[in-house]
Design a protein around this motif. Structure first.
Motif, PDB file in Angstrom:
ATOM      1  N   ALA A 179       0.836  -1.203   0.000  1.00  0.00           N
ATOM      2  CA  ALA A 179       0.000   0.000   0.000  1.00  0.00           C
ATOM      3  C   ALA A 179       0.870   1.252   0.000  1.00  0.00           C
ATOM      4  O   ALA A 179       0.582   2.231  -0.711  1.00  0.00           O
ATOM      5  CB  ALA A 179      -0.928  -0.011   1.206  1.00  0.00           C
ATOM      6  N   LYS A 180       1.937   1.228   0.779  1.00  0.00           N
ATOM      7  CA  LYS A 180       2.854   2.370   0.804  1.00  0.00           C
ATOM      8  C   LYS A 180       3.489   2.573  -0.564  1.00  0.00           C
ATOM      9  O   LYS A 180       3.630   3.725  -1.027  1.00  0.00           O
ATOM     10  CB  LYS A 180       3.924   2.138   1.871  1.00  0.00           C
ATOM     11  CG  LYS A 180       4.872   3.312   2.062  1.00  0.00           C
ATOM     12  CD  LYS A 180       5.878   3.031   3.172  1.00  0.00           C
ATOM     13  CE  LYS A 180       6.823   4.206   3.360  1.00  0.00           C
ATOM     14  NZ  LYS A 180       7.820   3.944   4.451  1.00  0.00           N
ATOM     15  N   SER A 181       3.858   1.473  -1.243  1.00  0.00           N
ATOM     16  CA  SER A 181       4.434   1.570  -2.588  1.00  0.00           C
ATOM     17  C   SER A 181       3.457   2.200  -3.570  1.00  0.00           C
ATOM     18  O   SER A 181       3.862   2.868  -4.526  1.00  0.00           O
ATOM     19  CB  SER A 181       4.838   0.177  -3.096  1.00  0.00           C
ATOM     20  OG  SER A 181       5.802  -0.416  -2.270  1.00  0.00           O
ATOM     21  N   LEU A 182       2.158   1.982  -3.322  1.00  0.00           N
ATOM     22  CA  LEU A 182       1.125   2.536  -4.193  1.00  0.00           C
ATOM     23  C   LEU A 182       0.734   3.960  -3.803  1.00  0.00           C
ATOM     24  O   LEU A 182      -0.179   4.543  -4.400  1.00  0.00           O
ATOM     25  CB  LEU A 182      -0.114   1.633  -4.156  1.00  0.00           C
ATOM     26  CG  LEU A 182      -0.004   0.302  -4.904  1.00  0.00           C
ATOM     27  CD1 LEU A 182      -1.148  -0.627  -4.520  1.00  0.00           C
ATOM     28  CD2 LEU A 182       0.011   0.543  -6.407  1.00  0.00           C
ATOM     29  N   GLY A 183       1.407   4.506  -2.797  1.00  0.00           N
ATOM     30  CA  GLY A 183       1.111   5.860  -2.374  1.00  0.00           C
ATOM     31  C   GLY A 183      -0.132   5.996  -1.526  1.00  0.00           C
ATOM     32  O   GLY A 183      -0.689   7.093  -1.399  1.00  0.00           O
ATOM     33  N   LYS A 233       6.147   1.596 -11.922  1.00  0.00           N
ATOM     34  CA  LYS A 233       5.881   1.847 -13.336  1.00  0.00           C
ATOM     35  C   LYS A 233       4.497   2.437 -13.586  1.00  0.00           C
ATOM     36  O   LYS A 233       4.183   2.859 -14.698  1.00  0.00           O
ATOM     37  CB  LYS A 233       6.005   0.536 -14.126  1.00  0.00           C
ATOM     38  CG  LYS A 233       7.319  -0.199 -13.922  1.00  0.00           C
ATOM     39  CD  LYS A 233       7.258  -1.570 -14.584  1.00  0.00           C
ATOM     40  CE  LYS A 233       8.475  -2.412 -14.265  1.00  0.00           C
ATOM     41  NZ  LYS A 233       8.364  -3.782 -14.840  1.00  0.00           N
ATOM     42  N   ILE A 234       3.656   2.450 -12.559  1.00  0.00           N
ATOM     43  CA  ILE A 234       2.257   2.842 -12.741  1.00  0.00           C
ATOM     44  C   ILE A 234       2.117   4.365 -12.777  1.00  0.00           C
ATOM     45  O   ILE A 234       2.692   5.074 -11.951  1.00  0.00           O
ATOM     46  CB  ILE A 234       1.389   2.249 -11.620  1.00  0.00           C
ATOM     47  CG1 ILE A 234       1.264   0.735 -11.815  1.00  0.00           C
ATOM     48  CG2 ILE A 234       0.016   2.901 -11.571  1.00  0.00           C
ATOM     49  CD1 ILE A 234       0.509   0.042 -10.714  1.00  0.00           C
ATOM     50  N   THR A 235       1.331   4.836 -13.743  1.00  0.00           N
ATOM     51  CA  THR A 235       1.122   6.284 -13.883  1.00  0.00           C
ATOM     52  C   THR A 235      -0.352   6.681 -13.882  1.00  0.00           C
ATOM     53  O   THR A 235      -0.666   7.866 -13.950  1.00  0.00           O
ATOM     54  CB  THR A 235       1.770   6.777 -15.187  1.00  0.00           C
ATOM     55  OG1 THR A 235       1.197   6.070 -16.294  1.00  0.00           O
ATOM     56  CG2 THR A 235       3.285   6.561 -15.169  1.00  0.00           C
ATOM     57  N   ASP A 236      -1.261   5.716 -13.820  1.00  0.00           N
ATOM     58  CA  ASP A 236      -2.685   6.047 -13.872  1.00  0.00           C
ATOM     59  C   ASP A 236      -3.443   5.329 -12.760  1.00  0.00           C
ATOM     60  O   ASP A 236      -3.002   4.296 -12.238  1.00  0.00           O
ATOM     61  CB  ASP A 236      -3.282   5.668 -15.236  1.00  0.00           C
ATOM     62  CG  ASP A 236      -3.195   4.176 -15.510  1.00  0.00           C
ATOM     63  OD1 ASP A 236      -4.211   3.479 -15.319  1.00  0.00           O
ATOM     64  OD2 ASP A 236      -2.106   3.688 -15.888  1.00  0.00           O
ATOM     65  N   GLU A 237      -4.593   5.874 -12.408  1.00  0.00           N
ATOM     66  CA  GLU A 237      -5.385   5.361 -11.292  1.00  0.00           C
ATOM     67  C   GLU A 237      -5.974   3.988 -11.565  1.00  0.00           C
ATOM     68  O   GLU A 237      -6.095   3.161 -10.664  1.00  0.00           O
ATOM     69  CB  GLU A 237      -6.506   6.347 -10.951  1.00  0.00           C
ATOM     70  CG  GLU A 237      -6.038   7.592 -10.224  1.00  0.00           C
ATOM     71  CD  GLU A 237      -5.326   7.248  -8.919  1.00  0.00           C
ATOM     72  OE1 GLU A 237      -5.932   6.562  -8.077  1.00  0.00           O
ATOM     73  OE2 GLU A 237      -4.159   7.653  -8.760  1.00  0.00           O
ATOM     74  N   THR A 238      -6.333   3.732 -12.821  1.00  0.00           N
ATOM     75  CA  THR A 238      -6.904   2.422 -13.150  1.00  0.00           C
ATOM     76  C   THR A 238      -5.901   1.306 -12.884  1.00  0.00           C
ATOM     77  O   THR A 238      -6.242   0.261 -12.304  1.00  0.00           O
ATOM     78  CB  THR A 238      -7.350   2.385 -14.613  1.00  0.00           C
ATOM     79  OG1 THR A 238      -8.345   3.386 -14.838  1.00  0.00           O
ATOM     80  CG2 THR A 238      -7.912   1.021 -14.989  1.00  0.00           C
TER      81      THR A 238
END
Length: 365
Positions: A179-183, A233-238
């Motif tokens: 969860a922390k990695s996902l902000g 690598k993720i840049t979008d909410e989806t």
């Protein structure tokens, strides 16, 4: 010794980042009444760091314990002279925090001349489902939280046999760190579950741990690392929601697979007995995990029980109940009881089959 017909105990819990006190009454016919349960959280103190800082936690316990215990007694509507004993977590956990609650419990026991019960925090979780339902011994237990992940046969008070444990990280720690990695904000587990509700778990392929082994042990470090790399690598909410859903599904799957193995072992070793399964600990509040474990129970002929949501995470009511069950059997502790950062429920298995290699302390349990 007090009359075991009715025992009223003050419970104290300070093993991590909750300062908790509760008053529980237990009768010998199985009636359990929670007279009060007060929990003081430290979310604001730890949120800037994305996790629990032991020194901050210990200082916060010192500042809060007196008021929390006083509020628990006030809410219970009794005075200290009505107590038959005091139960305090003595480990495992962050030892600075454990020392605070245990020292406070010793002070109450000494001042009021009542017995002290030094409770294993894990035993508190083991009995937590009994706060909401009549669950006789024995039963199969999955204890799954931020610091612990174990499968145990629970035959009675203090009688636990380990079937499996984590060899590295606990499931709750994996939830929080990913969860922390996902902000996501602290505490991470509930935030990740909320985000996962809108995601598609099939969008990400995550590793499966210990596939070549047929035992009941767990491992979540590989999943944690792989998910953290994907999160970078993720840049979008989806995609964030999809990764959260994939992580939740992977954790639920591993818990389900190991539980299925344990259920088969337990059923074979308890022919003709009622088959009861209990899941306890903070991760027991996760809906996807619960659904997977309910299916295990349906497939293997087990009943399913979990604590009420209020008693899934760390609380003092479970410590008070564990203390009452011990006190009813005459199991009390001296005032020189020590705080223990590590304290396995099944010490024989922990010594004969350690989960970690030589030179490493391994998981807190």
């Amino acid at each position: 010794m007090p009359n075991p017909k009715s025992l009223t105990l003050l419970g104290l819990e300070t093993s991590c980042d909750e300062t908790a006190a509760a008053v529980v009454r237990r009768t010998d016919d199985g009636q359990i009444t929670v007279l009060s349960s007060i929990i003081g959280t430290q979310f604001e103190q730890h949120a800037p760091f994305g996790g629990v800082v032991p020194e901050i936690a210990a200082r916060a316990h010192v500042e809060a314990i007196d008021a929390i215990a006083a509020e628990a007694m006030r809410a219970a509507g009794i005075g200290f002279d009505a107590l038959d004993g005091v139960a305090a977590t003595a480990g495992p956990g962050l030892v600075g925090g454990v020392m605070v609650g245990l020292a406070f419990g010793k002070a109450v026991a000494l001042a009021r001349n009542v017995p002290l019960v030094a409770v294993n925090h894990l035993e508190g979780h083991a009995v937590s489902a009994r706060l909401g339902a009549d669950i006789p011994y024995p039963f199969l237990l999955l204890l799954v939280s931020g610091g612990h992940c174990q499968l145990l046969e629970v035959a009675g008070v203090g009688a636990c046999t380990r079937l499996g444990t984590t060899i590295d990280d606990a499931a709750g720690e994996a939830f929080d760190k990913i969860a922390k990695s996902l902000g996501l904000p602290y505490p991470g587990g509930p935030a990740l579950e909320k985000l996962a509700a809108t995601g598609d778990p099939s969008k990400f392929e995550l590793p499966r741990a210990l596939l070549g082994r047929k035992d009941c042990d767990f491992s979540f470090s590989g999943l944690k690392t792989a998910a953290a790399r994907q999160a970078e690598k993720i840049t979008d909410e989806t995609s964030r929601a999809d990764l959260a859903a994939a992580v939740q599904a992977a954790i639920a799957r591993q818990l389900s697979e190991r539980t299925d193995r344990a259920m088969k072992l337990y059923r074979d070793s308890h022919p003709g007995q009622a088959l009861r399964f209990v899941v306890a600990g903070g991760v027991a509040a996760n809906g996807a995990v619960k659904a997977a474990l309910r299916k295990n129970c349906d497939d293997n002929g087990f009943s399913f029980d979990a604590p009420p949501l209020a008693y899934c995470t760390d609380n003092a009511a479970m410590i008070a109940l564990a203390g009452a069950e011990r006190l009813a059997l005459g199991l009390v502790d001296d005032l020189d009881a020590v705080a223990r950062p590590r304290w396995p429920l099944d010490e024989a298995s922990a010594l004969s089959h350690p989960s970690s290699s030589f030179g490493r302390k391994g998981a807190k349990a």
